[in-house]
Scaffold this motif. Structure first.
Motif, short mmCIF file in Angstrom:
data_model
loop_
_atom_site.label_atom_id
_atom_site.label_comp_id
_atom_site.label_asym_id
_atom_site.label_seq_id
_atom_site.Cartn_x
_atom_site.Cartn_y
_atom_site.Cartn_z
N ALA A 214 0.82 -1.23 0.00
CA ALA A 214 0.00 0.00 0.00
C ALA A 214 0.85 1.27 0.00
N ASP A 215 2.14 1.16 0.35
CA ASP A 215 2.93 2.37 0.58
C ASP A 215 3.34 3.09 -0.71
N GLY A 216 3.52 2.33 -1.79
CA GLY A 216 3.85 2.98 -3.08
C GLY A 216 2.70 3.87 -3.53
N PRO A 217 1.49 3.31 -3.65
CA PRO A 217 0.34 4.16 -4.01
C PRO A 217 0.12 5.29 -2.99
N ALA A 218 0.42 5.02 -1.72
CA ALA A 218 0.25 6.08 -0.70
C ALA A 218 1.22 7.23 -0.98
N TRP A 219 2.44 6.90 -1.39
CA TRP A 219 3.42 7.94 -1.73
C TRP A 219 2.90 8.79 -2.90
N GLU A 220 2.41 8.09 -3.92
CA GLU A 220 1.93 8.82 -5.11
C GLU A 220 0.77 9.74 -4.75
N ALA A 221 -0.16 9.21 -3.94
CA ALA A 221 -1.33 10.03 -3.56
C ALA A 221 -0.89 11.22 -2.72
N MET A 222 0.03 10.98 -1.79
CA MET A 222 0.52 12.06 -0.94
C MET A 222 1.21 13.13 -1.79
N PHE A 223 2.06 12.70 -2.72
CA PHE A 223 2.81 13.66 -3.53
C PHE A 223 1.86 14.49 -4.38
N ASN A 224 0.88 13.81 -5.00
CA ASN A 224 -0.06 14.55 -5.86
C ASN A 224 -0.90 15.54 -5.04
N ALA A 225 -1.34 15.11 -3.87
CA ALA A 225 -2.14 16.00 -3.02
C ALA A 225 -1.29 17.19 -2.57
N PHE A 226 -0.04 16.93 -2.24
CA PHE A 226 0.83 18.03 -1.81
C PHE A 226 1.04 19.02 -2.95
N ARG B 3 4.88 11.80 13.61
CA ARG B 3 4.44 10.44 13.97
C ARG B 3 3.01 10.20 13.46
N ASP B 4 2.12 11.15 13.72
CA ASP B 4 0.72 10.96 13.31
C ASP B 4 0.60 10.93 11.79
N TRP B 5 1.33 11.85 11.13
CA TRP B 5 1.25 11.89 9.67
C TRP B 5 1.79 10.59 9.06
N LEU B 6 2.92 10.11 9.56
CA LEU B 6 3.48 8.87 9.01
C LEU B 6 2.54 7.70 9.26
N GLY B 7 2.00 7.63 10.49
CA GLY B 7 1.09 6.54 10.84
C GLY B 7 -0.16 6.55 10.00
N ASP B 8 -0.66 7.74 9.69
CA ASP B 8 -1.88 7.85 8.88
C ASP B 8 -1.62 7.56 7.40
N THR B 9 -0.36 7.70 6.97
CA THR B 9 -0.08 7.66 5.53
C THR B 9 0.58 6.36 5.07
N PHE B 10 1.54 5.85 5.84
CA PHE B 10 2.32 4.69 5.38
C PHE B 10 2.22 3.53 6.39
N GLU B 11 2.27 2.31 5.84
CA GLU B 11 2.15 1.13 6.71
C GLU B 11 3.49 0.64 7.25
N SER B 12 4.53 0.70 6.40
CA SER B 12 5.75 -0.02 6.77
C SER B 12 6.64 0.79 7.71
N ASP B 13 7.33 0.07 8.58
CA ASP B 13 8.32 0.71 9.46
C ASP B 13 9.43 1.33 8.62
N ALA B 14 9.71 0.71 7.46
CA ALA B 14 10.80 1.23 6.61
C ALA B 14 10.45 2.62 6.09
N ALA B 15 9.21 2.82 5.65
CA ALA B 15 8.82 4.16 5.17
C ALA B 15 8.90 5.16 6.32
N HIS B 16 8.47 4.73 7.51
CA HIS B 16 8.54 5.63 8.68
C HIS B 16 10.01 5.98 8.98
N GLY B 17 10.86 4.95 8.92
CA GLY B 17 12.28 5.16 9.25
C GLY B 17 13.02 5.91 8.16
N LEU B 18 12.48 5.88 6.94
CA LEU B 18 13.10 6.65 5.85
C LEU B 18 12.84 8.14 6.03
#
Ligand SMILES: Cc1cc2nc3c(=O)[nH]c(=O)nc-3n(C[C@H](O)[C@H](O)[C@H](O)COP(=O)(O)OP(=O)(O)OC[C@H]3O[C@@H](n4cnc5c(N)ncnc54)[C@H](O)[C@@H]3O)c2cc1C
Length: 553
Positions: free
Chosen positions: A121-133, A181-196
């Motif tokens: 889910a994190d790839g599509p989440a990145w794309e959606a976040m980037f487009n919304a931003f 923390r809240d934004w990452l938790g709401d947007t991405f699932e993986s610990d790796a995306a959070h840690g990135l």
């Protein structure tokens, strides 16, 4: 007695860019720097570690400058003087204790693929976040590029209201206030995306649990994809010297060894500054001080020059966490464990992840040396191969989670902190902890190190009076001291209560970084067309007179 249109106090990026822009607009300008070098936090050295190695002792990465309106206006003059920006498609990655890694590049598709690798889910989440931003990037970047305490700031608010409606605007502002923390938790699932992404919040002076840290992480994440990680070929000194040359070529003066000890005020207006040797430099139109509020209101101005409420607020201005730099010259390229891509990244964060960043920030804020700090491992050679001899390498390491004042203890209970001051022993003991951890990720680190040089928060504070306690961001960036409230809610923006005196630098909006934002905003204000300016300044003057009367009453 020398007289100029504008006199700048300090020669950091905001002063140099502001002075270069004003020079081009026909103003006579003088820049006064207390130390023997221009550039402030831009400090390039060729004799820090070993012959042939060129280090950025302090600031290194210029995405904020290359993305700035100041650069856009000065680019052709800088090009003509030899400033060349090099960039990379591989700005950043994080590597975790088990050797796994996650990356962010300048390609949207590559980032979608990389984040999908960590969670579908994190790839599509990145794309959606980037487009919304990007749909509202004018507003998000606008917050950082507008004088908020001004009609322009009000205009930005109106623009947002027109676009979102009242409830939509409330939701947008709510989003700006969210923690990382809240934004990452709401947007991405993986610990790796959070840690990135979480370690990037440190580069905004915040921690991942603070208000607005989610917005700032989002701004940086998108800016990294859009802008990469540019550096000037040969080091920041090339930019500094070129900005100084623009000023001098226009007839202005740029002086080192010129500490300003007083801004002279008479009848509520400044017309000159006095240097510590007694020399006076006059300004016809503006004194522009790139200093902390502590220095401006506590030292440069006299008692009674500004309302007592402002001087009181300046006394209570807070500084943020301390920082340590470690510079390493290596005789060969680092051999990173795990993913081969780590060796090509401009900045690698060595981190346990979001909770690790949060824990280290919390330990630092409680006065402790963190047990497991976020290691910001910069690799300038990945962008500019001219910085060291062929085959060799430079590491530029930042540790942004250190106590703001005296060290009270060690969270790992290993290092003897003595009386808590940054002695050479304490600095080297902490640097040993960091390099030992880094050695678990770079297998040839110890063997290939030619020389390591560490700078403690105290060393950094000694280099630049604006970096109080080793706070590299010129003051805490907590919400009550940021945006509309920077530097002080009692003195927002850059115009001060003293006529013709302007306040710029990292302590003022839009805060720290090499974007030259405050220097640019003041340049724009000073060169605004005359008639509206007169009208506006008479309204403001009336406001300031009213403020003074109310304060006295
Ligand atoms: C270690 C470190 C790493 C950083 N890394 C980056 C990075 O990679 N990218 C990035 O964008 N930002 C980075 N930053 C932040 C950024 O460098 C700063 O926020 C920015 O450079 C501050 O610029 P400034 O214009 O406020 O002035 P400063 O750079 O703080 O310079 C102010 C100058 O004013 C002088 N001065 C002060 N008082 C007086 C006086 N009374 N009389 C005369 N002169 C005076 C000082 O000596 C100093 O030279 C880093 C900062 C540090 C310290």
């Amino acid at each position: 007695m020398a007289t100029f249109d504008a006199v700048f106090v300090g020669a950091g990026i905001n002063s140099l860019a502001g002075a270069a822009l004003l020079s081009k607009a026909g103003w006579s300008v003088c820049v006064l720097e207390r130390t023997d070098e221009l550039g402030g936090c831009i400090k390039t050295s060729s004799d820090l570690t070993a012959p042939g190695f060129t280090h950025e002792v302090l600031a290194s990465w210029h995405p904020l400058f290359t993305g700035s309106p100041a650069y856009a206006e000065l680019k052709s003059d800088l090009d003509a003087r030899g400033v060349e920006y090099l960039n990379t498609e591989l700005p950043t990655g994080s590597t975790f204790p088990d050797g796994s890694a996650a990356f962010l590049t300048t390609s949207l598709n590559a980032n979608i693929a990389e984040l999908t690798r960590h969670a579908p889910a994190d790839g599509p989440a990145w794309e959606a976040m980037f487009n919304a931003f990007m749909a509202n990037a004018d507003l998000s970047f606008g917050v950082l590029g507008t004088e908020l305490w001004s009609p322009a700031g009000l205009g930005l608010g109106r623009q947002a209201l027109r676009r979102f409606g009242r409830r939509g605007l409330l939701a947008y502002v709510g989003g700006v206030l969210t923690s990382c923390r809240d934004w990452l938790g709401d947007t991405f699932e993986s610990d790796a995306a959070h840690g990135l992404l979480a370690p990037w919040v440190l580069h905004t002076g915040l921690g991942p649990d603070q208000a607005t840290s989610g917005f700032m992480t989002q701004v940086i994440a998108c800016a990294l994809q859009l802008g990469g990680m540019p550096v000037p070929k040969g080091g920041g000194i090339v930019l500094v010297e070129s900005l100084a040359a623009i000023i001098r070529d226009a007839g202005g003066e740029v002086r080192t060894g010129a500490p300003v000890e007083r801004v002279l005020v008479s009848g509520g207006k400044t017309t000159a500054v006095r240097l510590s040797g007694g020399e006076t430099v006059r300004s016809e139109r503006a004194v522009i001080a790139s200093v902390t509020p502590t220095q401006l209101y506590g030292e440069l101005l006299g008692h009674g020059d500004v309302p007592a409420t402002v001087a009181d607020a300046a006394r209570r201005y807070r500084y943020g966490r301390g920082e340590m730099q470690i510079h390493i010259a290596m005789r060969e390229r680092p051999d990173w464990y795990g993913d081969d891509r780590l060796g090509g990244m401009a900045i690698v964060h060595v981190t346990p992840g979001l909770d690790g960043v949060s824990r280290a920030v919390n330990e630092a804020e409680r006065g402790l040396l963190p047990a497991e700090a976020t290691i910001v491992c910069g690799q300038p050679m990945a962008v500019d191969a001219s910085r060291a001899p062929d085959g060799s390498w430079i590491l530029w390491i930042q540790l942004q989670e250190l106590p703001a004042a005296a060290v009270k203890g060690d969270a790992a209970d290993e290092i003897d902190i003595g009386d808590g001051t940054w002695t050479e022993e304490l600095r080297e003991a902490y640097a040993d902890r960091i390099t030992a951890r880094l050695g678990r990720h770079i297998q040839n680190l110890e063997r290939a190190t030619i020389r390591r040089v560490a700078l403690s928060p105290a060393d950094i504070a000694a280099m630049n009076v604006n970096l109080v306690g080793g706070d590299i961001y010129g003051g805490s960036c907590a919400l009550d001291q940021n945006f509309l409230f920077r530097p002080l809610a009692r003195a927002p923006g850059h115009r001060t209560a003293v006529d013709n005196l302007w306040h710029i630098g990292a302590s003022t909006h839009p805060g720290p970084g090499l974007g030259a934002g405050s220097g640019y905003l003041v340049y724009k204000e000073l060169t605004k067309p005359a008639a509206p300016r007169r009208l506006l300044s008479s309204v403001r003057d009336a406001g300031q007179r009213l403020q003074r009367t109310v304060a006295k009453a």
